[in-house]
Design an enzyme around this catalytic site. Structure first.
Site, PDB file in Angstrom:
ATOM      1  N   VAL A  14       0.875  -1.177   0.000  1.00 43.31           N
ATOM      2  CA  VAL A  14       0.000   0.000   0.000  1.00 43.31           C
ATOM      3  C   VAL A  14       0.910   1.225   0.000  1.00 43.31           C
ATOM      4  O   VAL A  14       1.277   1.744   1.049  1.00 43.31           O
ATOM      5  CB  VAL A  14      -0.916   0.000   1.238  1.00 43.31           C
ATOM      6  CG1 VAL A  14      -1.891   1.163   1.177  1.00 43.31           C
ATOM      7  CG2 VAL A  14      -1.662  -1.319   1.368  1.00 43.31           C
ATOM      8  N   VAL A  15       1.299   1.631  -1.175  1.00 38.16           N
ATOM      9  CA  VAL A  15       2.278   2.715  -1.294  1.00 38.16           C
ATOM     10  C   VAL A  15       1.635   3.892  -2.034  1.00 38.16           C
ATOM     11  O   VAL A  15       0.935   3.689  -3.036  1.00 38.16           O
ATOM     12  CB  VAL A  15       3.541   2.221  -2.049  1.00 38.16           C
ATOM     13  CG1 VAL A  15       4.508   3.355  -2.303  1.00 38.16           C
ATOM     14  CG2 VAL A  15       4.224   1.118  -1.246  1.00 38.16           C
ATOM     15  N   GLU A  39       4.812  -9.619 -13.324  1.00 40.60           N
ATOM     16  CA  GLU A  39       4.037 -10.767 -13.819  1.00 40.60           C
ATOM     17  C   GLU A  39       4.869 -11.623 -14.772  1.00 40.60           C
ATOM     18  O   GLU A  39       4.739 -12.842 -14.800  1.00 40.60           O
ATOM     19  CB  GLU A  39       2.778 -10.251 -14.520  1.00 40.60           C
ATOM     20  CG  GLU A  39       1.631 -11.230 -14.540  1.00 40.60           C
ATOM     21  CD  GLU A  39       0.326 -10.536 -14.895  1.00 40.60           C
ATOM     22  OE1 GLU A  39      -0.502 -10.318 -14.007  1.00 40.60           O
ATOM     23  OE2 GLU A  39       0.137 -10.195 -16.081  1.00 40.60           O
ATOM     24  N   VAL A  43      -3.593  -4.618  -3.718  1.00 41.80           N
ATOM     25  CA  VAL A  43      -4.584  -4.061  -2.784  1.00 41.80           C
ATOM     26  C   VAL A  43      -5.811  -3.494  -3.507  1.00 41.80           C
ATOM     27  O   VAL A  43      -6.869  -3.342  -2.901  1.00 41.80           O
ATOM     28  CB  VAL A  43      -3.927  -2.984  -1.870  1.00 41.80           C
ATOM     29  CG1 VAL A  43      -3.680  -1.679  -2.622  1.00 41.80           C
ATOM     30  CG2 VAL A  43      -4.771  -2.744  -0.635  1.00 41.80           C
TER      31      VAL A  43
HETATM   32  N1  UDP Z   1       1.056  -0.408  -5.661  1.00 39.65           N
HETATM   33  C1  UDP Z   1       1.156   0.553  -4.663  1.00 39.65           C
HETATM   34  N2  UDP Z   1       1.479   1.829  -5.024  1.00 39.65           N
HETATM   35  C2  UDP Z   1       1.686   2.186  -6.327  1.00 39.65           C
HETATM   36  C3  UDP Z   1       1.575   1.215  -7.321  1.00 39.65           C
HETATM   37  C4  UDP Z   1       1.251  -0.078  -6.954  1.00 39.65           C
HETATM   38  O1  UDP Z   1       0.958   0.258  -3.487  1.00 39.65           O
HETATM   39  O2  UDP Z   1       1.963   3.370  -6.580  1.00 39.65           O
HETATM   40  C5  UDP Z   1       0.762  -1.793  -5.261  1.00 39.65           C
HETATM   41  C6  UDP Z   1      -0.704  -1.999  -4.950  1.00 39.65           C
HETATM   42  O3  UDP Z   1      -0.834  -3.042  -4.015  1.00 39.65           O
HETATM   43  C7  UDP Z   1      -1.262  -2.398  -6.283  1.00 39.65           C
HETATM   44  C8  UDP Z   1      -0.137  -3.285  -6.801  1.00 39.65           C
HETATM   45  O4  UDP Z   1       1.062  -2.661  -6.337  1.00 39.65           O
HETATM   46  O5  UDP Z   1      -2.494  -3.076  -6.140  1.00 39.65           O
HETATM   47  C9  UDP Z   1      -0.090  -3.458  -8.310  1.00 39.65           C
HETATM   48  O6  UDP Z   1      -0.170  -2.200  -8.936  1.00 39.65           O
HETATM   49  P1  UDP Z   1      -1.258  -1.929 -10.060  1.00 39.65           P
HETATM   50  O7  UDP Z   1      -2.584  -2.414  -9.554  1.00 39.65           O
HETATM   51  O8  UDP Z   1      -1.169  -0.512 -10.472  1.00 39.65           O
HETATM   52  O9  UDP Z   1      -0.705  -2.848 -11.232  1.00 39.65           O
HETATM   53  P2  UDP Z   1      -1.556  -3.712 -12.261  1.00 39.65           P
HETATM   54  O10 UDP Z   1      -2.182  -4.825 -11.459  1.00 39.65           O
HETATM   55  O11 UDP Z   1      -2.594  -2.805 -12.834  1.00 39.65           O
HETATM   56  O12 UDP Z   1      -0.524  -4.188 -13.218  1.00 39.65           O
END
Ligand code: UDP
Length: 347
Positions: free
Chosen positions: A110-111, A291, A200
């Site tokens: 949670v950033v 991923e 999150v």
């Molecule tokens: N996250 C965060 N701060 C950020 C970017 C990502 O805490 O600035 C964490 C957060 O838990 C988020 C996860 O990293 O759910 C994955 O990021 P995001 O959902 O943007 O990536 P995606 O799943 O869309 O590739």
């Protein structure tokens, strides 16, 4: 036309008409050239592609076939169960775990602005995530004050872990696996038996019980479940540690949810953080961020338990329909919606 052929001088109006005729011919030949090019391109794909495209053309038909293929997917070729929450197999798995005592950790990062998702995530997890079991939520955050002070029932607790501020996702995605490995080594491994990692920006919307437990657990990506191997967005650059060669791989897994025994998750996080570090040193970062590395690792170490897309779902034309949605990705859901529909879905 005769005038056009013998190139006699023409009036302004005739010049405009001729120009239009010329442009129309040009557009028509471009269109014919484009169609022929497409037909030739189809022939370059693996054998399964012409079959799929000749039936209806493009993704929707592939999606329909994928849905049919996924319906029968209950076990992998290496005999790992594919978990659908309402199946007899899941009943048996829940029954087996009901005789055991164990603690499960759930890690979320949670950033920055992602603190906006935490309360919704926690409230939904308390309703549906391993109800009645011992659970520790590890909140890896740069802002301890953003962690809500929730009263949880006995056996369930929240443990915030402070991480340094990281201004953007590009940087966080490079360091998350190494922070996870560090936290497991420093404390988590002594506190829980099983550990899951989730994004999150997700919400539990239905029961996620002990049927998800296993040594090494991965979740099928809802957009690629049942789709042919060649469509998976594995890393194609040979220089990368995440590189997956043609014909390699079984499934495409999402990074929204994975887990297993603490020791297995530690091995995964350590290996992925090494892959990422090696790539970073070479100035490279894989296309799908973490991923890609996760998928590379899960080809080397196949998961012992595979969760169906019920456990990672969002509504988009490319996602597989599932019998029960259990975890919905709010972030990916919102990204796939048109701006005017976002408010209705609480984006
Ligand atoms: N996250 C965060 N701060 C950020 C970017 C990502 O805490 O600035 C964490 C957060 O838990 C988020 C996860 O990293 O759910 C994955 O990021 P995001 O959902 O943007 O990536 P995606 O799943 O869309 O590739």
């Amino acid at each position: 036309m005769a005038r056009f052929l013998n190139c006699a001088p023409s009036s302004g109006l005739e010049r405009v008409t001729r120009r239009r005729l010329f442009l129309a011919c040009l557009a028509l030949s471009g269109f014919i050239y484009f169609l022929r090019g497409r037909k030739a391109g189809v022939g370059n794909k693996p054998a399964i592609s012409p079959l799929l495209e000749s039936q209806a053309g493009g993704i929707p038909k592939e999606r329909e076939l994928a849905e049919r293929a996924a319906q029968y997917l209950n076990v992998t070729s290496w005999q790992a169960p594919v978990v659908w929450g309402d199946s007899a197999l899941s009943d048996r798995r829940r029954e087996d775990f009901s005789y055991q005592t164990f603690k499960t950790g759930l890690v979320v990062f949670v950033v920055g602005r992602y603190s906006q998702y935490l309360l919704r995530f926690m409230a939904s997890a308390e309703s549906y995530f391993l109800p009645g079991e011992n659970v520790v939520y590890y909140i890896m955050t740069d802002n301890l004050r953003a962690v809500p002070d929730l009263q949880l029932p006995e056996g369930r607790e929240m443990k915030p872990i402070h991480v340094a501020e990281m201004p953007e996702w590009g940087r966080l995605s490079r360091i998350r696996m190494s922070l996870l490995a560090g936290a497991i080594k420093d404390r988590i491994q002594r506190e829980v038996e099983y550990l899951f990692c989730m994004d999150v920006d997700q919400e539990f919307v239905n029961l996620v019980g002990t049927e998800i437990l296993g040594d090494l657990v991965a979740t099928l990506h809802p957009e690629y479940c049942g789709m042919p191997l060649y469509t998976f967005p594995y890393e194609k650059a040979e220089v990368s540690q995440a590189f997956v060669d043609e014909g390699e791989g079984d499934f495409y897994y999402t990074s929204e949810l994975y887990g297993g025994l603490c020791a297995e998750v530690y091995a995964l996080a350590r290996a992925c953080s090494h892959f990422i570090l090696q790539d970073s040193e070479a100035g490279f970062h894989a296309l799908q961020y973490e991923e890609s590395y996760l998928n590379r690792y899960l080809i080397n170490q196949r998961p012992t338990c595979v969760l169906s897309p019920e456990y990672s779902w969002w509504d988009s034309p490319r996602t597989l329909e599932v019998p029960v949605q259990r975890i919905v990705s709010v972030g990916r859901q919102c990204a796939s919606l048109e701006p005017q529909k976002r408010a209705a879905r609480r984006c």
